[in-house]
Every structure is written in structure tokens, then in C-alpha cells.
Write a protein that holds these residues in place. Sequence first.
Motif, PDB file in Angstrom:
ATOM      1  N   GLU A  35       0.830  -1.202   0.000  1.00 48.91           N
ATOM      2  CA  GLU A  35       0.000   0.000   0.000  1.00 48.91           C
ATOM      3  C   GLU A  35       0.861   1.246   0.000  1.00 48.91           C
ATOM      4  N   ALA A  36       0.367   2.264  -0.696  1.00 46.05           N
ATOM      5  CA  ALA A  36       1.065   3.549  -0.693  1.00 46.05           C
ATOM      6  C   ALA A  36       1.061   4.098   0.729  1.00 46.05           C
ATOM      7  N   GLY A  37       2.209   4.636   1.144  1.00 44.41           N
ATOM      8  CA  GLY A  37       2.354   5.137   2.499  1.00 44.41           C
ATOM      9  C   GLY A  37       2.217   6.639   2.588  1.00 44.41           C
ATOM     10  N   ASP A  38       2.478   7.152   3.766  1.00 42.50           N
ATOM     11  CA  ASP A  38       2.365   8.567   4.058  1.00 42.50           C
ATOM     12  C   ASP A  38       3.610   9.313   3.562  1.00 42.50           C
ATOM     13  N   VAL A  39       3.427  10.123   2.542  1.00 38.65           N
ATOM     14  CA  VAL A  39       4.532  10.842   1.918  1.00 38.65           C
ATOM     15  C   VAL A  39       5.177  11.834   2.895  1.00 38.65           C
ATOM     16  N   ALA A  40       4.370  12.508   3.702  1.00 36.38           N
ATOM     17  CA  ALA A  40       4.913  13.511   4.626  1.00 36.38           C
ATOM     18  C   ALA A  40       5.851  12.883   5.653  1.00 36.38           C
ATOM     19  N   SER A  48      15.696  15.170   1.692  1.00 37.05           N
ATOM     20  CA  SER A  48      15.718  15.400   0.242  1.00 37.05           C
ATOM     21  C   SER A  48      15.871  14.102  -0.546  1.00 37.05           C
ATOM     22  N   ASN A  49      16.349  13.032   0.099  1.00 32.10           N
ATOM     23  CA  ASN A  49      16.432  11.736  -0.592  1.00 32.10           C
ATOM     24  C   ASN A  49      15.052  11.211  -0.973  1.00 32.10           C
ATOM     25  N   ALA A  50      14.017  11.730  -0.334  1.00 35.78           N
ATOM     26  CA  ALA A  50      12.646  11.271  -0.603  1.00 35.78           C
ATOM     27  C   ALA A  50      11.941  12.117  -1.656  1.00 35.78           C
ATOM     28  N   ASP A  51      12.594  13.168  -2.155  1.00 33.57           N
ATOM     29  CA  ASP A  51      11.962  14.032  -3.154  1.00 33.57           C
ATOM     30  C   ASP A  51      11.544  13.225  -4.373  1.00 33.57           C
ATOM     31  N   GLY A  52      10.300  13.410  -4.798  1.00 33.96           N
ATOM     32  CA  GLY A  52       9.791  12.735  -5.989  1.00 33.96           C
ATOM     33  C   GLY A  52       9.471  11.263  -5.785  1.00 33.96           C
ATOM     34  N   MET A  53       9.482  10.803  -4.520  1.00 38.79           N
ATOM     35  CA  MET A  53       9.246   9.384  -4.228  1.00 38.79           C
ATOM     36  C   MET A  53       7.945   9.208  -3.449  1.00 38.79           C
ATOM     37  N   VAL A  54       7.337   8.052  -3.649  1.00 39.72           N
ATOM     38  CA  VAL A  54       6.159   7.647  -2.882  1.00 39.72           C
ATOM     39  C   VAL A  54       6.549   6.400  -2.101  1.00 39.72           C
ATOM     40  N   PRO A  55       6.352   6.393  -0.776  1.00 38.70           N
ATOM     41  CA  PRO A  55       6.676   5.200   0.003  1.00 38.70           C
ATOM     42  C   PRO A  55       5.612   4.119  -0.182  1.00 38.70           C
ATOM     43  N   TYR A  56       6.040   2.876  -0.076  1.00 39.92           N
ATOM     44  CA  TYR A  56       5.116   1.733  -0.107  1.00 39.92           C
ATOM     45  C   TYR A  56       5.404   0.857   1.088  1.00 39.92           C
ATOM     46  N   TYR A  57       4.327   0.425   1.736  1.00 40.83           N
ATOM     47  CA  TYR A  57       4.422  -0.466   2.886  1.00 40.83           C
ATOM     48  C   TYR A  57       4.067  -1.865   2.410  1.00 40.83           C
ATOM     49  N   THR A 117       5.344  -8.562   9.914  1.00 40.33           N
ATOM     50  CA  THR A 117       6.286  -7.462   9.823  1.00 40.33           C
ATOM     51  C   THR A 117       5.928  -6.614   8.608  1.00 40.33           C
ATOM     52  N   CYS A 118       6.705  -5.571   8.397  1.00 39.98           N
ATOM     53  CA  CYS A 118       6.468  -4.653   7.286  1.00 39.98           C
ATOM     54  C   CYS A 118       7.811  -4.257   6.699  1.00 39.98           C
ATOM     55  N   ARG A 119       7.892  -4.170   5.391  1.00 42.07           N
ATOM     56  CA  ARG A 119       9.088  -3.683   4.697  1.00 42.07           C
ATOM     57  C   ARG A 119       8.733  -2.373   4.002  1.00 42.07           C
ATOM     58  N   LEU A 120       9.595  -1.396   4.161  1.00 40.43           N
ATOM     59  CA  LEU A 120       9.414  -0.111   3.501  1.00 40.43           C
ATOM     60  C   LEU A 120      10.127  -0.133   2.158  1.00 40.43           C
ATOM     61  N   ASP A 121       9.430   0.299   1.127  1.00 43.44           N
ATOM     62  CA  ASP A 121      10.024   0.454  -0.193  1.00 43.44           C
ATOM     63  C   ASP A 121       9.502   1.769  -0.761  1.00 43.44           C
ATOM     64  N   ALA A 122       9.910   2.130  -1.951  1.00 48.28           N
ATOM     65  CA  ALA A 122       9.461   3.387  -2.554  1.00 48.28           C
ATOM     66  C   ALA A 122       9.534   3.282  -4.070  1.00 48.28           C
ATOM     67  N   ALA A 123       8.804   4.153  -4.716  1.00 46.76           N
ATOM     68  CA  ALA A 123       8.826   4.256  -6.177  1.00 46.76           C
ATOM     69  C   ALA A 123       8.749   5.728  -6.537  1.00 46.76           C
ATOM     70  N   SER A 124       9.206   6.051  -7.726  1.00 46.77           N
ATOM     71  CA  SER A 124       9.086   7.426  -8.210  1.00 46.77           C
ATOM     72  C   SER A 124       7.612   7.782  -8.347  1.00 46.77           C
ATOM     73  N   ALA A 125       7.288   9.011  -8.020  1.00 47.34           N
ATOM     74  CA  ALA A 125       5.911   9.480  -8.180  1.00 47.34           C
ATOM     75  C   ALA A 125       5.498   9.256  -9.634  1.00 47.34           C
ATOM     76  N   GLY A 126       4.320   8.748  -9.846  1.00 47.63           N
ATOM     77  CA  GLY A 126       3.836   8.477 -11.199  1.00 47.63           C
ATOM     78  C   GLY A 126       4.025   7.035 -11.628  1.00 47.63           C
ATOM     79  N   GLU A 127       4.922   6.294 -10.976  1.00 48.32           N
ATOM     80  CA  GLU A 127       5.074   4.869 -11.294  1.00 48.32           C
ATOM     81  C   GLU A 127       3.996   4.088 -10.565  1.00 48.32           C
ATOM     82  N   LYS A 128       3.530   3.021 -11.191  1.00 50.37           N
ATOM     83  CA  LYS A 128       2.462   2.217 -10.595  1.00 50.37           C
ATOM     84  C   LYS A 128       3.034   0.914 -10.053  1.00 50.37           C
ATOM     85  N   VAL A 129       3.051   0.801  -8.735  1.00 51.52           N
ATOM     86  CA  VAL A 129       3.474  -0.441  -8.091  1.00 51.52           C
ATOM     87  C   VAL A 129       2.311  -1.423  -8.178  1.00 51.52           C
TER      88      VAL A 129
END
Length: 149
Positions: A35-40, A48-57, A117-129
Motif C-alpha cells: 500500500e502507498a504510504g504517508d509521503v509527509a 531530500s532523498n525522498a523528493d519525488g518518491m512515494v513510500p510503499y508499505y 512485519t512490514c518492509r518499507l520500499d518506494a517508487a518514483s511518483a507516477g510509477e504504478k506499483v
Amino acid sequence: MPKDITAAGAELKLGQRAVVPWQDGYLGVTVTAVEAGDVASFRQKFGSNADGMVPYYIRLTLENLGGTNLATKNPPLVRAVLADGSGTGAFITGSVDACSTKLTPKTFTTVGAKFDTCRLDAASAGEKVTGVKYAEGRDYQDKPVRWTR
């Protein structure tokens, strides 16, 4: 040894269990959600490493199927994937409060022992996981097990 080892390259739906050799035993891996996570909160943690990224749980349940001592280990690495099966290209070390990876518990030593448990991952904004992959061990590196929605 479990008889129902999941074949390399298997395609599963979220909620289906894969049985894989892991460490010196066998593990049931059930991806229950991606699931898409909380961007804030992601940006607050990673700056700044998170700029343009969407977190996924990636939420998963692990089960000890071999009865070997699998206590206090980092859980297997599962990663978010895009529609074409490729990875997102993100490399995340760490977690956020809503998705914290935990070591396997001290009691993870007997057949049937389970934990979530949960693993954190991320994708560029606009990409569809579209799912998750498991590619650990020589059997699965070239042909990962994949879970899709």
C-alpha cells in the motif's frame, strides 16, 4: 523439508503463501498488502532523498516451516515491483513508524511459529506499483516469486 516448495518464477496473488528455503530452514511468506504510504512522514524521515518518491508499505506474515532456529534474523527482503516485473530502482534502508521492519522474534524456532512485519520500499511518483517480489537465494534470483493484487 516441506513438500510444497514454491517454484522459481511463481505468480501468486496477495494473501497466498510461498514456501521457500531460507537461511538454514524453510519459511512461509505471505504478502498480505502493498500500500502507498504517508509521503509527509517519509519525507520527514529521509529528507531530500525522498523528493519525488512515494513510500510503499509491504506487509507480510512469516511462518517457520522447518522448525530450525530462525530467531533474531533480518526478515527476507521483499521488494515492490512495477507492472513489467521490474523493480522500482529505490534503495531504502530504515523504516517509518507506520512500517517498521522487525527482527524475527526469539520464539521463531519451532514449526508453525508466525509473526507479522512490514518492509518499507518506494517508487518514483507516477510509477504504478503492482506487486511484490522475493528474489533471495540462488533459486529465485533470476526467477523471483511475485505477488500481485
